[in-house]
Write a protein that holds these residues in place. Structure first.
Motif, mmCIF file in Angstrom:
data_model
loop_
_atom_site.group_PDB
_atom_site.id
_atom_site.type_symbol
_atom_site.label_atom_id
_atom_site.label_comp_id
_atom_site.label_asym_id
_atom_site.label_seq_id
_atom_site.Cartn_x
_atom_site.Cartn_y
_atom_site.Cartn_z
ATOM 1 N N GLY A 62 28.156 -13.999 17.122
ATOM 2 C CA GLY A 62 28.988 -14.638 18.130
ATOM 3 C C GLY A 62 30.442 -14.723 17.714
ATOM 4 N N PRO A 63 31.296 -15.294 18.569
ATOM 5 C CA PRO A 63 32.731 -15.380 18.265
ATOM 6 C C PRO A 63 33.019 -16.343 17.126
ATOM 7 C CG PRO A 63 32.212 -16.592 20.263
ATOM 8 C CD PRO A 63 30.964 -15.866 19.886
ATOM 9 N N CYS A 64 34.176 -16.185 16.521
ATOM 10 C CA CYS A 64 34.627 -17.031 15.422
ATOM 11 C C CYS A 64 35.850 -17.829 15.856
ATOM 12 C CB CYS A 64 34.985 -16.178 14.198
ATOM 13 S SG CYS A 64 33.558 -15.382 13.394
ATOM 14 N N ALA A 65 35.972 -19.043 15.327
ATOM 15 C CA ALA A 65 37.152 -19.873 15.565
ATOM 16 C C ALA A 65 38.014 -19.872 14.308
ATOM 17 C CB ALA A 65 36.739 -21.295 15.926
ATOM 18 N N LEU A 66 39.318 -19.889 14.485
ATOM 19 C CA LEU A 66 40.259 -19.806 13.365
ATOM 20 C C LEU A 66 40.642 -21.206 12.901
ATOM 21 C CD1 LEU A 66 42.057 -18.131 11.511
ATOM 22 C CD2 LEU A 66 43.736 -17.992 13.349
ATOM 23 N N PRO A 67 40.282 -21.600 11.670
ATOM 24 C CA PRO A 67 40.531 -22.962 11.200
ATOM 25 C C PRO A 67 41.858 -23.134 10.472
ATOM 26 C CG PRO A 67 39.138 -21.840 9.633
ATOM 27 C CD PRO A 67 39.421 -20.842 10.731
ATOM 28 N N SER A 68 42.810 -22.242 10.693
ATOM 29 C CA SER A 68 44.071 -22.304 9.952
ATOM 30 C C SER A 68 45.253 -21.939 10.834
ATOM 31 C CB SER A 68 44.026 -21.348 8.748
ATOM 32 O OG SER A 68 45.302 -21.181 8.194
ATOM 33 N N LYS A 69 46.194 -22.861 10.971
ATOM 34 C CA LYS A 69 47.425 -22.546 11.689
ATOM 35 C C LYS A 69 48.324 -21.636 10.872
ATOM 36 C CE LYS A 69 47.693 -26.323 14.968
ATOM 37 N NZ LYS A 69 48.560 -27.336 15.623
ATOM 38 N N ALA A 70 48.209 -21.699 9.538
ATOM 39 C CA ALA A 70 48.998 -20.803 8.687
ATOM 40 C C ALA A 70 48.628 -19.354 8.975
ATOM 41 C CB ALA A 70 48.760 -21.140 7.215
ATOM 42 N N ALA A 71 47.338 -19.051 8.998
ATOM 43 C CA ALA A 71 46.896 -17.690 9.316
ATOM 44 C C ALA A 71 47.266 -17.324 10.747
ATOM 45 C CB ALA A 71 45.392 -17.569 9.092
ATOM 46 N N CYS A 113 31.241 -21.625 16.786
ATOM 47 C CA CYS A 113 32.242 -20.614 16.419
ATOM 48 C C CYS A 113 32.803 -20.885 15.028
ATOM 49 C CB CYS A 113 33.370 -20.596 17.450
ATOM 50 S SG CYS A 113 32.854 -20.086 19.114
ATOM 51 N N LEU A 114 33.029 -22.164 14.702
ATOM 52 C CA LEU A 114 33.492 -22.512 13.357
ATOM 53 C C LEU A 114 32.424 -22.216 12.314
ATOM 54 C CD1 LEU A 114 35.395 -25.855 14.052
ATOM 55 C CD2 LEU A 114 36.377 -23.807 13.000
ATOM 56 N N ALA A 115 31.152 -22.436 12.683
ATOM 57 C CA ALA A 115 30.064 -22.136 11.750
ATOM 58 C C ALA A 115 30.007 -20.638 11.447
ATOM 59 C CB ALA A 115 28.735 -22.623 12.323
ATOM 60 N N CYS A 116 30.209 -19.811 12.470
ATOM 61 C CA CYS A 116 30.247 -18.364 12.251
ATOM 62 C C CYS A 116 31.377 -17.990 11.302
ATOM 63 C CB CYS A 116 30.409 -17.634 13.583
ATOM 64 S SG CYS A 116 28.898 -17.473 14.546
ATOM 65 N N THR A 117 32.545 -18.604 11.508
ATOM 66 C CA THR A 117 33.675 -18.321 10.625
ATOM 67 C C THR A 117 33.372 -18.759 9.202
ATOM 68 O OG1 THR A 117 35.149 -18.749 12.493
ATOM 69 C CG2 THR A 117 36.161 -18.611 10.319
ATOM 70 N N TRP A 118 32.797 -19.944 9.064
ATOM 71 C CA TRP A 118 32.449 -20.453 7.737
ATOM 72 C C TRP A 118 31.533 -19.470 7.014
ATOM 73 C CZ3 TRP A 118 33.625 -24.391 4.458
ATOM 74 C CH2 TRP A 118 32.718 -24.651 3.421
ATOM 75 N N ALA A 119 30.467 -19.037 7.686
ATOM 76 C CA ALA A 119 29.521 -18.122 7.049
ATOM 77 C C ALA A 119 30.197 -16.810 6.673
ATOM 78 C CB ALA A 119 28.340 -17.863 7.990
ATOM 79 N N GLY A 120 30.987 -16.256 7.581
ATOM 80 C CA GLY A 120 31.654 -14.992 7.296
ATOM 81 C C GLY A 120 32.680 -15.104 6.194
ATOM 82 N N ALA A 121 33.451 -16.202 6.174
ATOM 83 C CA ALA A 121 34.467 -16.389 5.143
ATOM 84 C C ALA A 121 33.822 -16.552 3.769
ATOM 85 C CB ALA A 121 35.340 -17.592 5.471
ATOM 86 N N CYS A 122 32.738 -17.321 3.706
ATOM 87 C CA CYS A 122 32.037 -17.478 2.425
ATOM 88 C C CYS A 122 31.511 -16.134 1.934
ATOM 89 C CB CYS A 122 30.878 -18.466 2.569
ATOM 90 S SG CYS A 122 31.365 -20.194 2.803
ATOM 91 N N ARG A 123 30.923 -15.357 2.827
ATOM 92 C CA ARG A 123 30.357 -14.066 2.415
ATOM 93 C C ARG A 123 31.462 -13.064 2.078
ATOM 94 N NH1 ARG A 123 25.211 -15.009 2.922
ATOM 95 N NH2 ARG A 123 24.329 -16.097 4.727
ATOM 96 N N SER A 124 32.627 -13.199 2.688
ATOM 97 C CA SER A 124 33.726 -12.287 2.356
ATOM 98 C C SER A 124 34.197 -12.492 0.926
ATOM 99 C CB SER A 124 34.897 -12.483 3.321
ATOM 100 O OG SER A 124 35.652 -13.634 2.999
ATOM 101 N N GLU A 125 33.911 -13.664 0.359
ATOM 102 C CA GLU A 125 34.257 -13.950 -1.031
ATOM 103 C C GLU A 125 33.078 -13.708 -1.969
ATOM 104 O OE1 GLU A 125 35.970 -17.819 -1.420
ATOM 105 O OE2 GLU A 125 37.563 -17.435 0.045
ATOM 106 N N GLY A 126 32.009 -13.103 -1.429
ATOM 107 C CA GLY A 126 30.840 -12.835 -2.245
ATOM 108 C C GLY A 126 29.977 -14.052 -2.483
ATOM 109 N N GLY A 127 30.194 -15.109 -1.707
ATOM 110 C CA GLY A 127 29.441 -16.339 -1.876
ATOM 111 C C GLY A 127 28.482 -16.576 -0.725
ATOM 112 N N GLY A 239 38.384 -15.545 18.152
ATOM 113 C CA GLY A 239 38.111 -14.263 18.776
ATOM 114 C C GLY A 239 36.845 -13.652 18.223
ATOM 115 N N GLY A 240 36.599 -12.418 18.594
ATOM 116 C CA GLY A 240 35.398 -11.729 18.141
ATOM 117 C C GLY A 240 34.219 -11.990 19.053
#
Length: 241
Positions: A62-71, A113-127, A239-240
């Protein structure tokens, strides 16, 4: 930071210098108080690239939500100045062009959407999504003290966020994210059976922390948010699919 997010770092390094120049000029108008020096550019671009990598990894969930205004500051400027170049960069590094959508237009509940982002971000770091640290994307606003951003951290065994005030300080009541707890992540299909089994072991305690204040990795408390609480913020767009 580069070691934690190698794929995002490689993609961020390929962002044209013209985008950097435009961001340094335009981003402070939309995001007052945002630092625009070289270190800030590095953090913001790796954070945005990590978000797109999370969208790629969670494409089927599903879609992801962006948790950072900096990004998001880089995303906004690039959309404004060179949308075709942005799409081409995304296709080259992530295999898809993620369309910017406001949180209410994501087509799914913000918590999920935030949960999807959390899972993807953790896995992008190999975690793992049940690991005991914040991925860079969730720590970014707190690390940079971004005015009106979101400071994520661990508190009382839950992942929470506090709004960052106009002076760059995390303030106000902590808002727990139940959707980032083990039971919710599992229900959303974001955990493997092994990860669920591992988090059923007795907790060994730990201490809380805040990105940008007491701990650069968000602390060492449990990531299990339990079943109480709601998000009510923590993202303004995504998005996504």
């Amino acid at each position: 930071m580069r070691a934690r997010c190698p794929s995002a770092t490689r993609a961020a390094a390929q962002i044209p210098t013209a985008v950097c120049a435009a961001w340094a000029q335009l981003a402070p108008d939309e995001f007052p108080g945002l630092a625009v020096d070289d270190d800030a550019w590095l953090r913001c671009t790796i954070g945005l690239a990590q978000f797109f990598e999370a969208c790629r990894l969670q494409r089927e969930q599903g879609p992801c939500a962006l948790p950072s205004k900096a990004a998001d500051s880089v995303w906004h400027v690039w959309l404004r100045t060179d949308p075709a170049g942005l799409d081409a960069w995304q296709q080259r590094h992530f295999g898809q062009a993620v369309q910017h959508r406001e949180a209410e237009a994501l087509g799914a509940p913000l918590d999920g959407c935030l949960a999807c982002t959390w899972a993807g971000a953790c896995r992008s770091e190999g975690g793992s999504p049940v690991a005991r640290r914040l991925p860079l994307l969730f720590a970014l606003d707190g690390l940079m003290c971004v005015p009106t951003g979101w400071a994520y951290g661990h508190e009382g065994g839950a992942i929470v966020h506090r709004p960052i005030d106009g002076a760059g300080r995390a303030s106000g009541d902590a808002v727990p994210h139940a959707a980032l707890g083990v039971s919710s992540l599992a229900a959303l299909g974001l955990l493997s059976a092994a990860e669920v089994a591992a988090m059923r072991r007795p907790d060994d305690g730990g201490s809380g922390g805040w990105a940008g204040t007491s701990s650069s990795d968000g602390g060492a408390a449990s990531c299990d948010g339990g079943s109480a609480g709601c998000s009510c913020g923590g993202s303004g767009c995504g998005g996504g699919s």
